[in-house]
Scaffold this active site. Structure first.
Site, PDB file in Angstrom:
ATOM      1  N   ASN A 270       0.845  -1.199   0.000  1.00  0.00           N
ATOM      2  CA  ASN A 270       0.000   0.000   0.000  1.00  0.00           C
ATOM      3  C   ASN A 270       0.880   1.248   0.000  1.00  0.00           C
ATOM      4  O   ASN A 270       0.788   2.111   0.890  1.00  0.00           O
ATOM      5  CB  ASN A 270      -0.945  -0.014   1.207  1.00  0.00           C
ATOM      6  CG  ASN A 270      -2.220   0.786   0.953  1.00  0.00           C
ATOM      7  OD1 ASN A 270      -2.333   1.480  -0.063  1.00  0.00           O
ATOM      8  ND2 ASN A 270      -3.163   0.698   1.865  1.00  0.00           N
TER       9      ASN A 270
ATOM     10  N   HIS B 251      -8.469   3.552   8.430  1.00  0.00           N
ATOM     11  CA  HIS B 251      -8.916   2.249   7.937  1.00  0.00           C
ATOM     12  C   HIS B 251     -10.349   1.941   8.346  1.00  0.00           C
ATOM     13  O   HIS B 251     -11.062   1.248   7.609  1.00  0.00           O
ATOM     14  CB  HIS B 251      -7.985   1.134   8.433  1.00  0.00           C
ATOM     15  CG  HIS B 251      -6.805   0.909   7.553  1.00  0.00           C
ATOM     16  ND1 HIS B 251      -5.610   1.573   7.713  1.00  0.00           N
ATOM     17  CD2 HIS B 251      -6.633   0.094   6.477  1.00  0.00           C
ATOM     18  CE1 HIS B 251      -4.753   1.173   6.785  1.00  0.00           C
ATOM     19  NE2 HIS B 251      -5.340   0.270   6.026  1.00  0.00           N
TER      20      HIS B 251
END
Length: 495
Positions: free
Chosen positions: A318, A349
């Protein structure tokens, strides 16, 4: 999930059409902005229904904040609003509508939009308020010197290439792509001076797109055939915990978490291929004139699977989110930047408790791994044979540590996460704390930095190639002249 895949395949075809028929040489940036935005909103509406209005509302209110607050403080207000709006949406989706499921998971695209809103707010603040000498080289390079129009803002946030799965890109790189500016080959010589050899416009992305689609196909095949036979939940199965030996349990922990990664490989690589197919993502030429299309790539699979340190894994997983965390939090934190960065990552998140358990564990693992690496690694790098053994051991330790850390991220809830950790007697948590008590976290010797940078034996060639790319590649942006921007990008990538 079917809607997502269908929309991304449609976006891939639309990207080819966009590059072919709406090329910057054939139409104006205004038309390209309008089409990219409308296609993006259509895909969002098809995939998420009227939940897609959240994307427009979040972007619209953030733009209004930027206009009325002014450049001095608007980055703070935009950051709080965008992250707060995302969190409220995540809370309502998780705890009111559908806990543990992914139906109508409109928060995924909102996570990318939140990154873009906050990144651009800080970049405008850097470019229009802060003094040039107060900025780091990377901040100076990404700084935006004028306020974007509403169309440019919506196009950046909601374009069809990145609205569903990203990846994050800088505003200046996106505007450079839309306006169709040329790219230059940059070569770094031994004395550090850049020499522009030639200019070539519109390099072809076809080979890069084909390669990435092949990776997507293999990842999807692996996910559909292997992943379901190795469920992460089996790690907390009562019979398995009671009968399996410790080596078997740790081996299954590793393979089950490794099998969970291909779905991310598929989604992120497909998103990268869509951007490339539209002509976006070109990073530069190497010294042989070979094109590279990894400007906004989100992962490097080989480095992930063969990483020999916690940091190496995080640096290649990521990637664009890691850069966002670095730019908006780590570089600007006044105290405990590592802890602040992990907390921001957990909030971004979502609101599942497992995310927070993962990132709190990640703080311990990161600090302990850094302490071990700084204090003992230099004893094992002199002899190639000894270093090979060291790399193998650290690869095994890293893969187990990563798997141990992210189990709650997959299980989501507190009870199964604590069931797993208690069955392991919190062994790596305790080991990390003991490491931090025994080893100093930082070393002041100048040689430690040099020793830290020695790559693993089996990935040395690959990392040398990546370093060469970082030093040699350049793209242009919209606030400096061509030559100044090349120098700026070169310095930022070196950093």
């Amino acid at each position: 999930q079917v809607n997502f895949v269908v929309c991304q395949l449609f976006a891939l075809l639309a990207a080819v059409w966009f590059r072919t028929y709406l090329h910057s040489s054939k139409t104006s940036p205004f038309i390209r902005h309008v089409v990219a935005t409308l296609l993006g909103l259509y895909l969002a509406l098809f995939c998420f229904g009227w939940y897609a209005l959240h994307f427009v509302i979040q972007s619209g209110i953030s733009y209004y904040i930027m206009i009325i607050i002014g450049v001095e403080n608007m980055h703070k207000y935009c950051f709080v609003f965008a992250l707060g709006y995302l969190t409220v949406c995540q809370i309502t989706r998780v705890y009111i509508f559908d806990y543990g499921q992914y139906s109508a998971d409109f928060s995924g695209p909102m996570m990318i939009i939140t990154q873009k809103i906050t990144s651009l707010a800080f970049e405008i603040h850097d470019g229009m308020f802060r003094k040039n000498e107060d900025l780091t080289p990377s901040q100076r390079c990404l700084a935006v010197r004028r306020m974007p129009s509403l169309l440019e803002y919506l196009s950046y946030n909601c374009n069809f290439m990145g609205i569903l799965a990203g990846p994050l890109c800088s505003y200046k790189d996106y505007i450079t792509f839309i306006e169709g500016r040329s790219y230059q080959l940059q070569q770094s010589e031994a004395n550090g001076k850049e020499d522009t050899k030639y200019e070539q416009t519109d390099p072809s992305p076809n080979i890069a797109v084909a390669q990435k689609l092949l990776i997507c196909g293999l990842s999807l095949l692996f996910h559909m055939t292997i992943t379901k036979t190795l469920p992460v939940e089996y790690n907390i199965d009562d019979n398995f915990r009671a009968t399996a030996s410790w080596p078997v349990r740790f081996f299954y922990l590793y393979v089950s978490l490794m099998a969970a990664r291909p779905k991310y490989y598929f989604a992120w690589t497909l998103a990268d291929a869509i951007n490339n197919a539209a002509g976006f993502g070109f990073r530069g030429y190497d010294k042989n004139g070979v094109t590279h299309w990894d400007l906004i790539s989100n992962l490097r699979i080989q480095q992930i699977e063969f990483s020999t340190s916690f940091k190496m894994f995080l640096d290649n997983w990521n990637i664009q989110t890691a850069l966002w965390l670095k730019r908006v939090c780590y570089e600007r934190a006044t105290f405990s930047p590592t802890i602040q960065t992990f907390i921001l990552s957990a909030i971004w998140h979502g609101v599942y408790p497992g995310y927070y358990l993962t990132f709190l564990t990640g703080v311990l693992m990161t600090l302990a791994a850094r302490a071990i690496r700084n204090n003992i690694r230099h004893y094992f790098v002199e002899s190639p044979a000894v270093k090979l053994c060291y790399d193998i051991i650290t690869w095994m330790a890293t893969q187990i540590a990563i798997s141990y850390t992210v189990v709650p991220f997959v299980l989501l809830s507190v009870k199964p996460s604590f069931t797993f950790y208690s069955s392991c007697y919190f062994c790596l948590h305790i080991a990390s704390i003991l490491v931090l008590l025994v080893f100093p976290l930082k070393r002041t010797q100048k040689g430690s930095t040099k020793r830290e940078s020695i790559p693993p034996v089996w990935s040395k060639k690959l990392e040398e190639e990546n370093l060469l790319q970082k030093n040699n590649y350049s793209t242009t942006n919209n606030s400096f002249s061509q030559k100044q921007e090349i120098t700026c990008r070169y310095q930022a990538l070196k950093q």
